[in-house]
Write a protein that holds these residues in place. Structure first.
Motif, PDB file in Angstrom:
ATOM      1  N   TYR A 138       0.834  -1.197   0.000  1.00  0.00           N
ATOM      2  CA  TYR A 138       0.000   0.000   0.000  1.00  0.00           C
ATOM      3  C   TYR A 138       0.873   1.254   0.000  1.00  0.00           C
ATOM      4  O   TYR A 138       0.615   2.204  -0.753  1.00  0.00           O
ATOM      5  CB  TYR A 138      -0.939   0.000   1.212  1.00  0.00           C
ATOM      6  CG  TYR A 138      -1.762   1.251   1.335  1.00  0.00           C
ATOM      7  CD1 TYR A 138      -2.948   1.393   0.629  1.00  0.00           C
ATOM      8  CD2 TYR A 138      -1.345   2.300   2.152  1.00  0.00           C
ATOM      9  CE1 TYR A 138      -3.704   2.554   0.725  1.00  0.00           C
ATOM     10  CE2 TYR A 138      -2.097   3.459   2.254  1.00  0.00           C
ATOM     11  CZ  TYR A 138      -3.267   3.583   1.538  1.00  0.00           C
ATOM     12  OH  TYR A 138      -4.004   4.738   1.636  1.00  0.00           O
ATOM     13  N   THR A 154       0.881   4.142  -2.910  1.00  0.00           N
ATOM     14  CA  THR A 154       0.385   5.482  -2.613  1.00  0.00           C
ATOM     15  C   THR A 154       1.488   6.502  -2.399  1.00  0.00           C
ATOM     16  O   THR A 154       1.221   7.704  -2.387  1.00  0.00           O
ATOM     17  CB  THR A 154      -0.511   5.476  -1.357  1.00  0.00           C
ATOM     18  OG1 THR A 154       0.275   5.052  -0.229  1.00  0.00           O
ATOM     19  CG2 THR A 154      -1.719   4.577  -1.550  1.00  0.00           C
ATOM     20  N   LYS A 178       2.978   6.851   0.355  1.00  0.00           N
ATOM     21  CA  LYS A 178       2.891   7.257   1.761  1.00  0.00           C
ATOM     22  C   LYS A 178       3.736   6.320   2.606  1.00  0.00           C
ATOM     23  O   LYS A 178       4.016   5.185   2.210  1.00  0.00           O
ATOM     24  CB  LYS A 178       1.445   7.198   2.251  1.00  0.00           C
ATOM     25  CG  LYS A 178       0.515   8.154   1.556  1.00  0.00           C
ATOM     26  CD  LYS A 178      -0.897   7.996   2.078  1.00  0.00           C
ATOM     27  CE  LYS A 178      -1.844   8.898   1.315  1.00  0.00           C
ATOM     28  NZ  LYS A 178      -3.234   8.716   1.760  1.00  0.00           N
TER      29      LYS A 178
END
Length: 183
Positions: A88, A92, A94
């Protein structure tokens, strides 16, 4: 070869007898979803404006506890979708620290929203009756295809208090929507 889109197709792949009925049901469902989405956006925008115009103290401990719960829910959702936190983060751009900061912000906003809604409900005497709670429990039981009495017996006091609280906040939101001044 593809099956022709006709009444036979509708009977084979849906609960409807005619293609026209199936299409009508799909249109109604899409309209309901669109209306619900618009309602949620409007409510969110109004609450954000009210919060922005209000001074609401937020307990740091409560905020951190809620942020931790939101982060755990986020990880659970990732796991259920078959994605790891690392994947993830790569997708993203992040990192874990940024995600935790987002969850802290989200927790603070939720606390502020609930505080505002409770204040409005209390000020305007928006109470929830035992009949309303029973009706909501019956609706929940029907959704779960359970007997309402058995379903109600499975709920503890904390769950019932949560249902009553949610209903009271819903009333506060309805009150806001009824009294908003459109410019």
């Amino acid at each position: 070869e593809y099956q022709e889109l006709d009444d036979d197709f509708a009977r084979d792949f849906s609960e409807y007898d005619t293609l026209a009925d199936w299409r009508s049901a799909i249109r109604e469902d899409l309209a309901e979803r669109h209306e619900a989405s618009a309602y949620q956006r409007l409510t969110k925008e109004l609450l954000e404006q009210i919060i922005a115009d209000s001074v609401i103290p937020v307990d740091a401990g409560l905020k951190q506890e809620l942020a931790d719960e939101l982060y755990e829910d986020f990880l659970w959702d990732l796991e259920n979708s078959g994605m790891t936190l690392e994947k993830y983060c790569r997708r993203t751009g992040k990192n874990k620290k940024q995600i935790l900061a987002e969850k802290e912000f989200e927790a603070e906003q939720l606390i502020r929203q609930q505080s505002v809604l409770h204040a409005i409900a209390n000020r305007e005497h928006l109470n929830v009756s035992a009949e309303e709670i029973a009706g909501e429990i019956a609706a929940m039981a029907a959704e779960e295809e359970e007997d309402p009495e058995s379903f109600a017996d499975m709920l503890g006091d904390e769950e019932i208090d949560g249902i009553a609280d949610r209903l009271q906040m819903d009333k506060a939101i309805e009150f806001i929507l009824e009294h908003v001044i459109w410019e």
